[in-house]
Motif scaffolding. Structure first.
Motif, PDB file in Angstrom:
ATOM      1  N   SER A  66       0.816  -1.222   0.000  1.00 25.64           N
ATOM      2  CA  SER A  66       0.000   0.000   0.000  1.00 25.64           C
ATOM      3  C   SER A  66       0.848   1.270   0.000  1.00 25.64           C
ATOM      4  O   SER A  66       0.306   2.363  -0.071  1.00 25.64           O
ATOM      5  CB  SER A  66      -0.967  -0.001   1.191  1.00 25.64           C
ATOM      6  OG  SER A  66      -0.265  -0.053   2.408  1.00 25.64           O
ATOM      7  N   ARG A 107      -5.091   1.530  -0.793  1.00 23.93           N
ATOM      8  CA  ARG A 107      -4.685   1.519  -2.195  1.00 23.93           C
ATOM      9  C   ARG A 107      -5.646   0.596  -2.923  1.00 23.93           C
ATOM     10  O   ARG A 107      -5.909  -0.514  -2.466  1.00 23.93           O
ATOM     11  CB  ARG A 107      -3.255   1.031  -2.344  1.00 23.93           C
ATOM     12  CG  ARG A 107      -2.614   1.446  -3.634  1.00 23.93           C
ATOM     13  CD  ARG A 107      -1.146   1.133  -3.612  1.00 23.93           C
ATOM     14  NE  ARG A 107      -0.437   2.006  -4.505  1.00 23.93           N
ATOM     15  CZ  ARG A 107       0.841   2.225  -4.451  1.00 23.93           C
ATOM     16  NH1 ARG A 107       1.565   1.639  -3.525  1.00 23.93           N
ATOM     17  NH2 ARG A 107       1.421   3.007  -5.316  1.00 23.93           N
ATOM     18  N   ASN A 163      -3.848   6.182  -1.128  1.00 18.61           N
ATOM     19  CA  ASN A 163      -2.542   6.307  -1.762  1.00 18.61           C
ATOM     20  C   ASN A 163      -2.674   5.884  -3.219  1.00 18.61           C
ATOM     21  O   ASN A 163      -2.879   4.723  -3.525  1.00 18.61           O
ATOM     22  CB  ASN A 163      -1.524   5.430  -1.030  1.00 18.61           C
ATOM     23  CG  ASN A 163      -0.112   5.641  -1.537  1.00 18.61           C
ATOM     24  OD1 ASN A 163       0.144   6.559  -2.313  1.00 18.61           O
ATOM     25  ND2 ASN A 163       0.800   4.797  -1.108  1.00 18.61           N
ATOM     26  N   ARG A 164      -2.578   6.852  -4.110  1.00 20.55           N
ATOM     27  CA  ARG A 164      -2.694   6.570  -5.543  1.00 20.55           C
ATOM     28  C   ARG A 164      -1.312   6.610  -6.177  1.00 20.55           C
ATOM     29  O   ARG A 164      -0.472   7.433  -5.801  1.00 20.55           O
ATOM     30  CB  ARG A 164      -3.631   7.585  -6.194  1.00 20.55           C
ATOM     31  CG  ARG A 164      -5.079   7.408  -5.724  1.00 20.55           C
ATOM     32  CD  ARG A 164      -6.000   8.457  -6.312  1.00 20.55           C
ATOM     33  NE  ARG A 164      -5.757   9.811  -5.830  1.00 20.55           N
ATOM     34  CZ  ARG A 164      -6.175  10.276  -4.655  1.00 20.55           C
ATOM     35  NH1 ARG A 164      -6.841   9.518  -3.837  1.00 20.55           N
ATOM     36  NH2 ARG A 164      -5.935  11.522  -4.303  1.00 20.55           N
ATOM     37  N   ASP A 165      -1.090   5.722  -7.120  1.00 17.89           N
ATOM     38  CA  ASP A 165       0.203   5.646  -7.797  1.00 17.89           C
ATOM     39  C   ASP A 165       0.629   7.019  -8.304  1.00 17.89           C
ATOM     40  O   ASP A 165      -0.151   7.745  -8.904  1.00 17.89           O
ATOM     41  CB  ASP A 165       0.132   4.668  -8.980  1.00 17.89           C
ATOM     42  CG  ASP A 165       0.007   3.235  -8.519  1.00 17.89           C
ATOM     43  OD1 ASP A 165       0.457   2.927  -7.397  1.00 17.89           O
ATOM     44  OD2 ASP A 165      -0.541   2.418  -9.273  1.00 17.89           O
TER      45      ASP A 165
END
Length: 190
Positions: free
Chosen positions: A12, A143, A166-168
């Protein structure tokens, strides 16, 4: 000392977020102490493997079955050691007590302790007892598509607990949000 404890499923972004926080304060007056609760167990596992520990090797091999471990992965072996041996013999909060012991008197000095592998309710409670509840922030990271399935850990809740998506590619923004929250909402002087 303040404590930011990162909590989320495997992959994550806990270690990435912790590393970014550490880098942000590299040249600042506020010292950051980066801690991994399971690190003593990682080092012992590598001693059993007969391999010198390094982060890159661990990341590349933690989920690959190891012949010397009877076909179990490094991650599975560490879970077995902690859940079947360490915790029953030395207490559910042993990892936190060990971490606090390693901090020594630094726990009473200005700074931030960043922990990247929080996963049990007893751990956040033990951290709050050591640091004081208002000096600990539990960051639950989400995530897309990731869960705690197959893991002994889960989401925990402390006195100050907040969840971030949490985004890439947006880890820097997540760190901005966390640090802004610590200063603006919790009144931390960092």
């Amino acid at each position: 000392m303040y404590c930011i404890a990162l909590n989320g499923p495997p992959r994550s972004g806990k270690d990435t977020i912790a590393n970014i926080i550490d880098e942000r304060f590299e040249l600042a007056i506020t010292p950051v102490i980066r801690k991994i609760l399971i690190m003593p167990c990682r080092l012992a596992t590598y001693a059993f493997l007969g391999v010198r520990y390094d982060d890159a090797h661990y990341e590349a091999n933690k989920d690959i079955p190891q012949k010397v471990l009877g076909g179990r992965t490094i991650r599975q072996f560490m879970i077995d050691v902690m859940e079947q041996h360490i915790k029953p013999s030395y207490g559910e909060d042993f990892a936190v007590r060990s971490l606090v012991n390693s901090l020594g008197t630094a726990i009473h000095l200005p700074g931030i302790c960043v922990i990247s592998d929080l996963g049990f309710q007893i751990e956040i409670e033990s951290l709050e007892n050591a640091f004081a509840p208002e000096r600990v922030l539990c960051v639950q990271l989400e995530r897309n598509g990731l869960t705690f399935e197959g893991d002994s850990r889960g989401y925990v809740k402390g006195f100050n607990t907040f969840r971030w998506q949490n985004r890439d590619g947006e880890q820097e923004l997540v760190v901005d949000d966390i640090l802004t929250y610590c200063e603006a909402m919790l009144g931390w002087e960092i």
